[in-house]
Write a protein that holds these residues in place. Structure first.
Motif: not given
Length: 102
Positions: A58-78
């Motif tokens: 899920l993390r990898d899926y969401l990181v890719a989706a955030v990147r593809d949408r071109g939006v900024h989200v704080e990175p995962y801490s763990v």
């Protein structure tokens, strides 16, 4: 690699923040990951029954989706890239699919 209760809660919050930023619906995620709603709820909730492999997928899926949408989200801490390298020693991680925003 097991997570503390605080780390599980932080990861659950980060999953939800990433999901919110993508604009994807639960139905989109379920279809892309080929999961059922119980599995998604457990992974988003970060409870003790969460499969660590699912959390990483899920993390990898969401990181890719955030990147593809071109939006900024704080990175995962763990669930960081460095920790992913360590996790591959314990788990047979799966490659995450990508959502087609086209």
């Amino acid at each position: 690699m097991s997570l503390t209760r605080n780390q599980m809660e932080a990861t659950a919050e980060e999953h939800r923040a990433h999901l919110d930023a993508t604009g994807l619906t639960y139905a989109d995620v379920l279809a892309d990951l080929e999961w059922d709603s119980r599995r998604l709820a457990a992974t988003l909730g970060g409870n003790d029954s969460t499969d660590p492999v699912d959390a990483w997928e899920l993390r990898d899926y969401l990181v890719a989706a955030v990147r593809d949408r071109g939006v900024h989200v704080e990175p995962y801490s763990v669930l960081t890239d460095a920790n992913k390298q360590r996790a591959t020693q314990w788990f047979d991680l799966r490659a995450a699919p990508r959502h087609d925003f086209g």
